[in-house]
Write a protein that holds these residues in place. Structure first.
Motif, PDB file in Angstrom:
ATOM      1  N   UNK A   1       9.808  -8.472  55.949  1.00  0.00           N
ATOM      2  CA  UNK A   1      11.022  -9.281  55.806  1.00  0.00           C
ATOM      3  C   UNK A   1      10.609 -10.667  55.317  1.00  0.00           C
ATOM      4  N   UNK A   2      10.918 -11.040  54.060  1.00  0.00           N
ATOM      5  CA  UNK A   2      10.469 -12.337  53.532  1.00  0.00           C
ATOM      6  C   UNK A   2      11.093 -13.527  54.262  1.00  0.00           C
ATOM      7  N   UNK A   3      12.243 -13.345  54.887  1.00  0.00           N
ATOM      8  CA  UNK A   3      12.887 -14.444  55.615  1.00  0.00           C
ATOM      9  C   UNK A   3      12.211 -14.721  56.957  1.00  0.00           C
ATOM     10  N   UNK A   4      11.348 -13.824  57.404  1.00  0.00           N
ATOM     11  CA  UNK A   4      10.702 -14.001  58.711  1.00  0.00           C
ATOM     12  C   UNK A   4       9.330 -14.675  58.618  1.00  0.00           C
ATOM     13  N   UNK A   5       8.834 -14.922  57.418  1.00  0.00           N
ATOM     14  CA  UNK A   5       7.483 -15.477  57.268  1.00  0.00           C
ATOM     15  C   UNK A   5       7.448 -16.930  57.756  1.00  0.00           C
ATOM     16  N   UNK A   6       6.493 -17.211  58.659  1.00  0.00           N
ATOM     17  CA  UNK A   6       6.295 -18.562  59.200  1.00  0.00           C
ATOM     18  C   UNK A   6       4.807 -18.907  59.150  1.00  0.00           C
TER      19      UNK A   6
ATOM     20  N   UNK B   1      -0.308 -17.050  59.694  1.00  0.00           N
ATOM     21  CA  UNK B   1       0.975 -16.583  59.154  1.00  0.00           C
ATOM     22  C   UNK B   1       1.544 -15.513  60.079  1.00  0.00           C
ATOM     23  N   UNK B   2       2.820 -15.633  60.423  1.00  0.00           N
ATOM     24  CA  UNK B   2       3.540 -14.653  61.232  1.00  0.00           C
ATOM     25  C   UNK B   2       4.649 -14.050  60.375  1.00  0.00           C
ATOM     26  N   UNK B   3       4.876 -12.747  60.516  1.00  0.00           N
ATOM     27  CA  UNK B   3       5.979 -12.102  59.798  1.00  0.00           C
ATOM     28  C   UNK B   3       6.433 -10.853  60.547  1.00  0.00           C
ATOM     29  N   UNK B   4       7.667 -10.467  60.316  1.00  0.00           N
ATOM     30  CA  UNK B   4       8.216  -9.227  60.866  1.00  0.00           C
ATOM     31  C   UNK B   4       8.174  -8.158  59.778  1.00  0.00           C
ATOM     32  N   UNK B   5       7.851  -6.940  60.165  1.00  0.00           N
ATOM     33  CA  UNK B   5       7.790  -5.836  59.204  1.00  0.00           C
ATOM     34  C   UNK B   5       8.303  -4.555  59.864  1.00  0.00           C
ATOM     35  N   UNK B   6       8.705  -3.624  59.029  1.00  0.00           N
ATOM     36  CA  UNK B   6       9.174  -2.321  59.490  1.00  0.00           C
ATOM     37  C   UNK B   6       8.314  -1.247  58.835  1.00  0.00           C
TER      38      UNK B   6
END
Length: 126
Positions: free
Chosen positions: A111-116, A70-75
């Motif tokens: 960011x839930x839209x960035x989850x792959x 799983x890949x995701x962007x976070x701040x």
């Protein structure tokens, strides 16, 4: 009598004008501290990053073992907790504000839209 009243009125007016222009603006220390505590946090840095999380379930390859990445962007935010600020008066013309060291504030904001999901491997029995 008129001269005496005029001198008295002039003196009072002059004294009030002098007091108005020479008064010092000062805030009590507890007022400054209370205002700093209302906000309670000051973010000084943010970092946006991409994370990779491998997930695996099962033990027997191709039969029960399945996995994915799983890949995701976070701040993430770092800053100062203003509830720990120390405010001290030094003399009549100085205020010393001591800030604590910066720390991580809160938890990562994903960011839930960035989850792959990638590299999915499925098992026969699952």
């Amino acid at each position: 009598m008129v001269i005496l009243v005029s001198i008295l009125i002039g003196g009072v007016c002059g004294w009030r004008i002098h007091a108005y222009f020479t008064k010092e603006d000062s805030l009590p220390t507890n007022y400054i501290t209370a205002k700093l505590q209302d906000a309670a946090e000051l973010t000084t840095q943010t970092i946006t990053y991409t994370s990779r999380v491998p997930m695996t379930d099962g033990k027997i390859p191709f039969i029960t073992k399945k996995s994915f990445v799983m890949y995701y962007n976070a701040t993430l935010r770092a800053g100062v907790d203003l509830s720990e600020v120390e405010v001290k008066e030094r003399g009549n013309d100085k205020i010393v504000v001591k800030l604590p060291h910066a720390t991580i504030q809160g938890t990562p904001n994903i960011d839930p839209n960035s989850i792959e999901f990638k590299d999915e491997k499925k098992a026969i029995l699952n």
